[in-house]
Design a protein around this motif. Sequence first.
Motif, PDB file in Angstrom:
ATOM      1  N   THR A 149     -23.293   1.083  47.301  1.00  8.84           N
ATOM      2  CA  THR A 149     -22.243   2.065  47.524  1.00  8.84           C
ATOM      3  C   THR A 149     -22.382   2.616  48.939  1.00  8.84           C
ATOM      4  O   THR A 149     -23.437   2.492  49.559  1.00  8.84           O
ATOM      5  CB  THR A 149     -22.327   3.221  46.513  1.00  8.84           C
ATOM      6  OG1 THR A 149     -23.596   3.868  46.663  1.00  8.84           O
ATOM      7  CG2 THR A 149     -22.182   2.716  45.088  1.00  8.84           C
ATOM      8  N   GLY A 150     -21.323   3.215  49.436  1.00  5.20           N
ATOM      9  CA  GLY A 150     -21.340   3.779  50.786  1.00  5.20           C
ATOM     10  C   GLY A 150     -20.316   3.071  51.654  1.00  5.20           C
ATOM     11  O   GLY A 150     -19.391   2.440  51.152  1.00  5.20           O
ATOM     12  N   PRO A 151     -20.484   3.151  52.978  1.00  2.00           N
ATOM     13  CA  PRO A 151     -19.492   2.561  53.874  1.00  2.00           C
ATOM     14  C   PRO A 151     -19.463   1.028  53.831  1.00  2.00           C
ATOM     15  O   PRO A 151     -18.475   0.419  54.237  1.00  2.00           O
ATOM     16  CB  PRO A 151     -19.892   3.070  55.256  1.00  2.00           C
ATOM     17  CG  PRO A 151     -21.324   3.459  55.133  1.00  2.00           C
ATOM     18  CD  PRO A 151     -21.531   3.868  53.698  1.00  2.00           C
ATOM     19  N   TYR A 152     -20.530   0.414  53.340  1.00  2.00           N
ATOM     20  CA  TYR A 152     -20.563  -1.040  53.175  1.00  2.00           C
ATOM     21  C   TYR A 152     -20.644  -1.355  51.696  1.00  2.00           C
ATOM     22  O   TYR A 152     -21.129  -0.566  50.895  1.00  2.00           O
ATOM     23  CB  TYR A 152     -21.743  -1.654  53.944  1.00  2.00           C
ATOM     24  CG  TYR A 152     -21.561  -1.482  55.433  1.00  2.00           C
ATOM     25  CD1 TYR A 152     -20.776  -2.367  56.159  1.00  2.00           C
ATOM     26  CD2 TYR A 152     -22.129  -0.405  56.097  1.00  2.00           C
ATOM     27  CE1 TYR A 152     -20.574  -2.190  57.516  1.00  2.00           C
ATOM     28  CE2 TYR A 152     -21.921  -0.214  57.451  1.00  2.00           C
ATOM     29  CZ  TYR A 152     -21.140  -1.113  58.155  1.00  2.00           C
ATOM     30  OH  TYR A 152     -20.927  -0.933  59.496  1.00  2.00           O
ATOM     31  N   ASP A 153     -20.160  -2.530  51.329  1.00  2.00           N
ATOM     32  CA  ASP A 153     -20.085  -2.919  49.925  1.00  2.00           C
ATOM     33  C   ASP A 153     -21.204  -3.870  49.513  1.00  2.00           C
ATOM     34  O   ASP A 153     -21.586  -3.915  48.351  1.00  2.00           O
ATOM     35  CB  ASP A 153     -18.730  -3.570  49.647  1.00  2.00           C
ATOM     36  CG  ASP A 153     -17.589  -2.641  50.013  1.00  2.00           C
ATOM     37  OD1 ASP A 153     -17.560  -1.508  49.491  1.00  2.00           O
ATOM     38  OD2 ASP A 153     -16.726  -3.034  50.835  1.00  2.00           O
ATOM     39  N   VAL A 154     -21.687  -4.661  50.464  1.00  2.00           N
ATOM     40  CA  VAL A 154     -22.746  -5.636  50.196  1.00  2.00           C
ATOM     41  C   VAL A 154     -23.728  -5.598  51.360  1.00  2.00           C
ATOM     42  O   VAL A 154     -23.312  -5.514  52.523  1.00  2.00           O
ATOM     43  CB  VAL A 154     -22.172  -7.072  50.045  1.00  2.00           C
ATOM     44  CG1 VAL A 154     -23.286  -8.093  49.846  1.00  2.00           C
ATOM     45  CG2 VAL A 154     -21.167  -7.141  48.912  1.00  2.00           C
ATOM     46  N   ILE A 155     -25.022  -5.642  51.056  1.00  2.00           N
ATOM     47  CA  ILE A 155     -26.045  -5.785  52.098  1.00  2.00           C
ATOM     48  C   ILE A 155     -26.819  -7.067  51.811  1.00  2.00           C
ATOM     49  O   ILE A 155     -27.255  -7.300  50.686  1.00  2.00           O
ATOM     50  CB  ILE A 155     -26.995  -4.580  52.146  1.00  2.00           C
ATOM     51  CG1 ILE A 155     -26.211  -3.325  52.522  1.00  2.00           C
ATOM     52  CG2 ILE A 155     -28.119  -4.829  53.158  1.00  2.00           C
ATOM     53  CD1 ILE A 155     -27.045  -2.066  52.602  1.00  2.00           C
ATOM     54  N   VAL A 156     -26.953  -7.872  52.849  1.00  2.00           N
ATOM     55  CA  VAL A 156     -27.593  -9.191  52.737  1.00  2.00           C
ATOM     56  C   VAL A 156     -28.832  -9.214  53.627  1.00  2.00           C
ATOM     57  O   VAL A 156     -28.804  -8.715  54.754  1.00  2.00           O
ATOM     58  CB  VAL A 156     -26.604 -10.295  53.186  1.00  2.00           C
ATOM     59  CG1 VAL A 156     -27.279 -11.655  53.255  1.00  2.00           C
ATOM     60  CG2 VAL A 156     -25.400 -10.333  52.269  1.00  2.00           C
TER      61      VAL A 156
END
Length: 77
Positions: A35-42
């Motif tokens: 959650t937050g300003p980005y939807d996915v972190i890789v």
Amino acid sequence: MVHAYILIQTEVGKAAQVASTISQISGVTKAEDVTGPYDVIVRAEAETVDDLGRLVVARVQSVDGITRTLTCPVVNI
């Protein structure tokens, strides 16, 4: 070995699908929806910075549902 975090914004409702698809790409060690300003972190790795760039541009950014990426290479200070 070069490591990086790739922060991804997706179309509404596509985060889980994008994370699942990206997790299957060679060089990706982890993909999680957040959650937050980005939807996915890789978390990704490649032999060189050029290889990392090719991974992001040719493989990751071509996944359906992605609207924007931000690549953050890991530095060892």
